[in-house]
Scaffold this active site. Sequence first.
Site, PDB file in Angstrom:
ATOM      1  CE  LYS A 253      -3.754  -2.476   2.286  1.00  0.00           C
ATOM      2  NZ  LYS A 253      -4.434  -2.813   3.547  1.00  0.00           N
TER       3      LYS A 253
ATOM      4  CG  ASP B  80      -9.214  -0.117   5.223  1.00  0.00           C
ATOM      5  OD1 ASP B  80      -8.880  -0.227   4.026  1.00  0.00           O
ATOM      6  OD2 ASP B  80      -8.498  -0.477   6.178  1.00  0.00           O
TER       7      ASP B  80
ATOM      8  CD  GLN C 176      -3.227  -4.865   6.492  1.00  0.00           C
ATOM      9  OE1 GLN C 176      -3.127  -3.854   5.804  1.00  0.00           O
ATOM     10  NE2 GLN C 176      -3.937  -5.921   6.102  1.00  0.00           N
TER      11      GLN C 176
END
Length: 284
Positions: free
Chosen positions: A48, A115, A92
């Site tokens: 990412k 997200d 994460q």
Amino acid sequence: MKLIDGNAIAAKIRDEMRAEIEKEGIKPKLTAMLVGNNPASAVYVRNKQKACEEVGIDSEIIKLEESISERDLLEVIRRLNEDKKTNGIIVQLPLPEQISENKVIEAIDPLKDVDGFHPINMGFLLAGEPRFVPSTPQGIKELVLRSGYGFDGKHVVIVGRSNIVGKPLAALLLCKDANATVTVCHSHTKYLNEVTKEADILVAAIGKAGFIGEEMVKDGSIVIDVGINRIEDKTRKSGYRLVGDVDFDAVKDKVEAITPVPGGVGPMTVAMLLVNTVKAYKMQ
Ligand code: NDP
């Protein structure tokens, strides 16, 4: 059979993002939190970050000890919520067991929740007014559209009902700009083969290598394989290789189009995170 090239489509999206960032002279920033030493998580976060650098998004990885308390993690999130330079925040997953994923997701400022897992953003999506849509479902939609296919009136069957793939994808494809008829299956679904065989577009998000066989797929359908599974492969230096949830060789001659693993949905997930980060910058 057409092979849907997720690498190429994701590269095009990154080009578009880079051009937009340059043209508008903006400098969005994504901050990722990586808790503990899960090697897969470390690879995902690094990918990412690399993608951010490529398009001109600032990125920072905050590494935290496996033993961090929930309170301390929530405090880091609180600081990032207030930090004017940070536009997007991701944590994460998975997290160590002492930490509630739900509490962490709910602590992120919904305007920085790139997200799209915050209940407020999930709610907007379910209400048909999506704001931040989780990257994998959004990536799947883009893959299909940019490969020249549409959803209107199509029967989409999704196998898997997770909060990060199956459920938000169902909501996204029910929106009035997609207009699909959606069926969501899971481990309690009866006569699964018969349901999946009805699919014009079949999405597999199960987490079981090669689960979808030839007998589960309709002639001429489009198959999107979300699964990422490690299987042993002694011919590889690493000792393993990645395969999807679809038995690719068994179904490939039957379908109109299919995504490979790797190189299908995976790169799109990262690309859509960039899109969400630019969107977050603009909204703030
Ligand atoms: P989860 O484990 O959260 O969900 C799996 C789903 O599959 C569940 O709904 C489960 O049903 C269902 N399922 C399991 N076994 C069966 C069965 N025998 N028949 C029917 N349904 C079944 O997985 P995720 O959604 O997080 O991930 C799915 C896969 O996608 C994984 O391989 C993951 O690595 C991959 N992934 C890939 C991404 C990418 O970028 N390409 C991003 C995210 C995930 P039930 O709910 O009843 O248990």
